[in-house]
Design an enzyme around this catalytic site. Sequence first.
Site, PDB file in Angstrom:
ATOM      1  N   GLU A 118       0.853  -1.102   0.096  1.00 43.36           N
ATOM      2  CA  GLU A 118      -0.222   0.066   0.133  1.00 43.36           C
ATOM      3  C   GLU A 118       0.895   1.362   0.145  1.00 43.36           C
ATOM      4  O   GLU A 118       1.643   1.307   0.797  1.00 43.36           O
ATOM      5  CB  GLU A 118      -1.073   0.048   1.231  1.00 43.36           C
ATOM      6  CG  GLU A 118      -1.797   1.372   1.312  1.00 43.36           C
ATOM      7  CD  GLU A 118      -2.593   1.506  -0.078  1.00 43.36           C
ATOM      8  OE1 GLU A 118      -2.517   2.662  -0.518  1.00 43.36           O
ATOM      9  OE2 GLU A 118      -3.329   0.568  -0.302  1.00 43.36           O
ATOM     10  N   ASP A 164      -5.958  -4.738  -7.550  1.00 51.74           N
ATOM     11  CA  ASP A 164      -7.205  -3.969  -7.056  1.00 51.74           C
ATOM     12  C   ASP A 164      -6.839  -2.577  -6.913  1.00 51.74           C
ATOM     13  O   ASP A 164      -7.145  -2.102  -6.001  1.00 51.74           O
ATOM     14  CB  ASP A 164      -7.780  -4.621  -5.732  1.00 51.74           C
ATOM     15  CG  ASP A 164      -8.846  -3.984  -5.180  1.00 51.74           C
ATOM     16  OD1 ASP A 164      -9.504  -3.367  -6.056  1.00 51.74           O
ATOM     17  OD2 ASP A 164      -9.068  -4.060  -3.967  1.00 51.74           O
TER      18      ASP A 164
END
Length: 280
Positions: A118, A164
């Site tokens: 992330e 994603d």
Amino acid sequence: MLSYRHSFHAGNHADVLKHTVLTLCINYLKEKDKPFLYLDTHSGAGRYLLQSEHAEKTAEYQTGIGRIWQQETLPELLTPYLSVLKYYNRTETLKYYPGSPLIAKQLLRDQDKLNLTEIHSTDYPLLRQEFLKDKRAKVLREDGFQQLKSKLPPQSRRGIILIDPSYEIKEDYQKIPKALLEGYKRFSTGIYLIWYPVVNRTQSQRMINQIVESGIKNILQIELAVQPDNNQKGMTASGMIVINPPWKLQQEMKELLPWLSQQIDPNNIGHYIIKQLVNE
């Protein structure tokens, strides 16, 4: 550039579809004792408070997981997904929604590994905190697309790769086919899950066509729409492109998707798709 926060959208209809497919694929790999890698390119914060200012502002979860939570009768195939939700919500109130990393954390076994990435400055520390004591997991603040080069193939030669991104950065539509092919060349037997939104049908379809034309084999499309395509702002549908789907996934979604569609789209104005785009 990185203003997107999934906390505004956690638990919406797209999450329900994505996480249903993810749990079915994870459970398939667990049928064998051999370990596997779960690689998540855009992990988010991991856990989302549905009573937060962000979630309440859009209230998207109410027309997503809110329409399924505590249903008296549920399809058996949803049990793995709902079991994770119940683990993070010990009362009847749906307070937290677990993102993909926490779903994997709960379902994976001691011998399996997690590689989570992330890049968002606010979400990364939250994600890292969720996995501080989990020896199976590596949590990195790096470009998720680069993981398809640097972390594949896994030592176990078994794995699920979830791609994603937010698609807030429009270049994501162009990056995915290229990054996916890089990963596939290194690890052609992995299960790849590519989530996509339908905001502009032409844009998402162009990306899907590029994946289909890439030479990659065994590609399944699963899509759930809650509205017809239109030119207004907002997501009308979302889908999953599944490469090397488990042999029973297509049949499982043929059983599940009509039920999910009925719950999430009670007015029956959308559609659903289960389609083999490229054969093995």
